[in-house]
Design a protein around this motif. Structure first.
Motif, PDB file in Angstrom:
ATOM      1  N   THR A 101      94.793  66.868  11.948  1.00  0.00           N
ATOM      2  CA  THR A 101      96.028  66.538  12.146  1.00  0.00           C
ATOM      3  C   THR A 101      96.693  65.025  12.060  1.00  0.00           C
ATOM      4  O   THR A 101      96.609  64.575  13.042  1.00  0.00           O
ATOM      5  CB  THR A 101      96.653  67.551  13.287  1.00  0.00           C
ATOM      6  N   PRO A 102      97.292  64.818  11.021  1.00  0.00           N
ATOM      7  CA  PRO A 102      97.915  63.477  11.205  1.00  0.00           C
ATOM      8  C   PRO A 102      98.743  63.179  12.281  1.00  0.00           C
ATOM      9  O   PRO A 102      99.412  64.357  12.480  1.00  0.00           O
ATOM     10  CB  PRO A 102      98.379  63.132   9.630  1.00  0.00           C
ATOM     11  N   PRO A 103      99.108  62.010  12.647  1.00  0.00           N
ATOM     12  CA  PRO A 103     100.201  62.052  13.682  1.00  0.00           C
ATOM     13  C   PRO A 103     101.544  62.257  13.096  1.00  0.00           C
ATOM     14  O   PRO A 103     101.861  62.115  11.833  1.00  0.00           O
ATOM     15  CB  PRO A 103     100.031  60.389  14.038  1.00  0.00           C
ATOM     16  N   ASP A 104     102.522  62.704  14.009  1.00  0.00           N
ATOM     17  CA  ASP A 104     103.539  63.143  13.804  1.00  0.00           C
ATOM     18  C   ASP A 104     104.625  61.951  13.427  1.00  0.00           C
ATOM     19  O   ASP A 104     105.465  61.919  12.506  1.00  0.00           O
ATOM     20  CB  ASP A 104     104.365  63.885  14.589  1.00  0.00           C
ATOM     21  N   VAL A 105     104.574  60.688  14.170  1.00  0.00           N
ATOM     22  CA  VAL A 105     105.159  59.568  14.387  1.00  0.00           C
ATOM     23  C   VAL A 105     104.281  58.312  13.992  1.00  0.00           C
ATOM     24  O   VAL A 105     103.493  58.284  14.900  1.00  0.00           O
ATOM     25  CB  VAL A 105     106.262  59.333  15.253  1.00  0.00           C
ATOM     26  N   LEU A 106     104.534  57.569  13.277  1.00  0.00           N
ATOM     27  CA  LEU A 106     103.959  56.323  13.043  1.00  0.00           C
ATOM     28  C   LEU A 106     104.943  55.216  13.612  1.00  0.00           C
ATOM     29  O   LEU A 106     105.979  55.107  13.211  1.00  0.00           O
ATOM     30  CB  LEU A 106     103.505  55.775  11.625  1.00  0.00           C
ATOM     31  N   VAL A 107     104.335  54.189  14.664  1.00  0.00           N
ATOM     32  CA  VAL A 107     105.298  53.280  14.878  1.00  0.00           C
ATOM     33  C   VAL A 107     104.618  51.958  14.542  1.00  0.00           C
ATOM     34  O   VAL A 107     103.556  51.653  15.219  1.00  0.00           O
ATOM     35  CB  VAL A 107     105.583  53.175  16.527  1.00  0.00           C
TER      36      VAL A 107
END
Length: 576
Positions: free
Chosen positions: A124-130
């Motif tokens: 499951t890819p991350p929901d948010v990239l910072v």
């Protein structure tokens, strides 16, 4: 507005006549410009995009979304990542991870290749990239992440191009129309400000209720100070406050275990000196950067994220070992570069050439070319680009510049005049990175030198040592050295005081095989003082002179618990 609880003892030192003169020469004329309290920082709300950024982060925290930090592979990127990880967890984020691209396989920043790697590495890819300390030029990577359904939040300080990536939120003090006064924030300063703005938003929305209390983000300032100094950004008023507060925490023994362990490794076999901005820039920064230069900056980030001293010491030892290896590689590359330059320079006939130095060897280490370019720049006082072999017929370059030549603007001009000559580039006024095709190295060299020559027309390129003048005999004192040490932090754009004077040489000897220790007569006083000139690899013939003129710093020498006055000699020449 206070963005974090201030550390005590934030009052600036009383300005003696000597300090007043030094401050005024650095364009500081009112006491307010010397404030050191976090209360005196401009508020996070002045940063353009802060509302959108904190709204996205609040939604991610409240929704228990997974957040992945995408960091750069230098010391600023590593400290930015550690600040983001520690800060978001403290604010309530439960699923926070990080990834830092390997410079040898993924390249710089958030690229489509890195997005693919992120997606392959998890069901499951991350929901948010910072992004931290990167992202402002990552148009393709941002688009690729959003196409995979991820939110992308960009925090960066590098100069933006003509267009911005299609991120969900961007915070960068250098965005057009941004009213934040501290344009010199490093990447770590930007993410610290974002966390401060997020804390204010969460407090106002009632997130901190019951057992959940707002964290003291000032606990992150040791990391902020390290990243700010290591990235060599100008120490304007905002950065001086951040660095001062971070140094106070380090000096009080309240740094994170990773920084404490790096200090221990660096101070081995020596008395524990009081950490200064110089300690961060010249002692800790290189050890942290060694991971990103030679292997993988994840090791450096792990050191900064370690919560116990045992793990931190093990990682610090590895970083120290890498730094020693980096020095060996760098020394060999320097020798090869100087041989190239000595061969090339006599063959130059065009009076416009010689404005810059460009060097390349296919065997050079890609992770060390930045520091190689810096060393050459310091000696030649010219803009320098060092190239290493990349993949698929490309060369990876690292540029370093001098005052008066904004190297990123030069690259922008070259790209505009010669479309396609540069594959990609980015950076600051004094440092930049770029990629070109190997087959076009000669064409790029000519274009870059011509652009720099136009900027430097009529400029004397002889290296000039600028000092604060002579130091009165009464100020050759340990107390004065301590006062100057505490009157900073000194650094880029706010230089440490440098004095000059003539001395009678009472004795000299080589120590540590490459450093020169001198015993000098203080001018106008019946007293002696020790001096040290580092890295005198090729002693000049006049070294046995009886009088010399020197440019020097007033230092506190700490050795095995004993403090003494010492002159740190930056330049010297004989007096006939």
């Amino acid at each position: 507005m206070c963005i974090a609880e201030p550390f005590p003892q934030a009052k600036p030192p009383d300005a003696s006549p000597l300090l007043t003169r030094l401050y005024q020469s650095r364009s500081v004329f009112v006491p307010e410009d010397l404030g050191r309290s976090l209360n005196e920082l401009p508020p996070p709300s002045l940063l353009k995009g802060m509302d959108a950024m904190t709204a996205e982060l609040e939604a991610a925290i409240r929704g228990q979304k997974s957040i992945m930090i995408v960091a750069d592979f230098d010391a600023d990127g590593a400290t930015s990542c550690a600040v983001a990880m520690r800060g978001l967890r403290a604010l309530g984020a439960e699923q926070v991870s990080f990834i830092v691209p390997n410079r040898f396989t993924c390249g710089y920043g958030l690229t489509p290749e890195l997005v693919e790697l992120i997606c392959r590495g998890s069901a499951t890819p991350p929901d948010v990239l910072v992004t931290v300390d990167t992202g402002i030029a990552c148009h393709a990577g941002v688009a690729a992440a959003k196409a995979r359904g991820m939110k992308v939040l960009v925090t960066d300080h590098h100069l933006p191009g003509e267009s911005l990536p299609a991120a969900d939120a961007i915070v960068n003090p250098n965005l057009p129309g941004d009213e934040f006064p501290g344009k010199a924030l490093a990447g770590v300063g930007v993410i610290f400000y974002v966390l401060s703005g997020l804390r204010s938003r969460l407090r106002e929305s009632g997130w901190f209720e019951g057992a959940r209390q707002p964290p003291n983000l000032a606990e992150l300032l040791d990391l902020v100070a390290l990243g700010t100094v290591a990235d060599v950004v100008p120490l304007d008023r905002v950065n001086r406050i951040l660095v001062h507060q971070g140094l106070q925490r380090i000096r009080a023994g309240r740094a994170c275990p990773g920084i404490q362990a790096l200090l221990e490794v660096a101070d081995r076999n020596r008395g524990a000196a009081v950490p200064t901005a110089g300690t961060l820039g010249f002692t800790l920064g290189p050890r942290l950067n060694a991971a990103g230069r030679l292997d993988d900056m994840s090791l450096g980030i792990a050191c900064l994220l370690a919560d116990d001293m045992v793990a931190a010491r093990e990682l610090a030892e590895l970083l120290d070992q890498m730094n020693r290896e980096r020095k060996t590689i760098e020394a060999q590359m320097q020798a090869e570069a100087w041989e190239m330059l000595q061969i090339a320079i006599p063959q130059q006939s065009d009076p416009r050439t010689g404005s810059a130095a460009i060097v390349f060897d296919p065997a050079w280490h890609q992770g060390v070319i930045g520091i190689l370019a810096s060393r050459i720049k310091d000696r030649l006082h010219r803009p320098v680009i060092a190239f290493a072999q990349g993949e698929d017929g490309l060369l990876k370059g690292s540029a370093r510049s001098i005052s008066g030549v904004h190297v990123r603007d030069v690259l922008c001009a070259v790209s505009a005049r010669h479309p396609g000559l540069i594959v990609r580039f980015g950076g600051h006024a004094m440092a930049a990175g770029l990629t070109i095709e190997e087959s076009r190295l000669a064409a790029f060299t000519a274009a870059f030198e011509a652009e720099v020559a136009d900027l430097l027309e009529g400029v004397d390129l002889e290296h000039t040592v600028v000092t604060d003048g002579e130091l009165p005999a009464a100020d050759f004192h340990l107390d004065t050295a301590r006062c100057l040490r505490d009157a900073g932090p000194w650094g880029q754009g706010f230089p440490e005081p440098l004095f000059d004077g003539e001395f009678e040489v009472l004795g000299m000897r080589i120590v540590g095989e490459k450093h020169l220790r001198l015993r000098l007569q203080v001018p106008g006083a019946a007293r002696q003082v020790e001096g040290i000139a580092f890295f005198v690899a090729d002693p000049p013939e006049w070294l046995g002179c009886r009088r010399l003129r020197a440019a020097f710093r007033l230092d506190v020498n700490e050795f095995r618990g004993v403090s003494s006055l010492q002159l740190g000699i930056e330049y010297m020449e004989p007096v006939s």
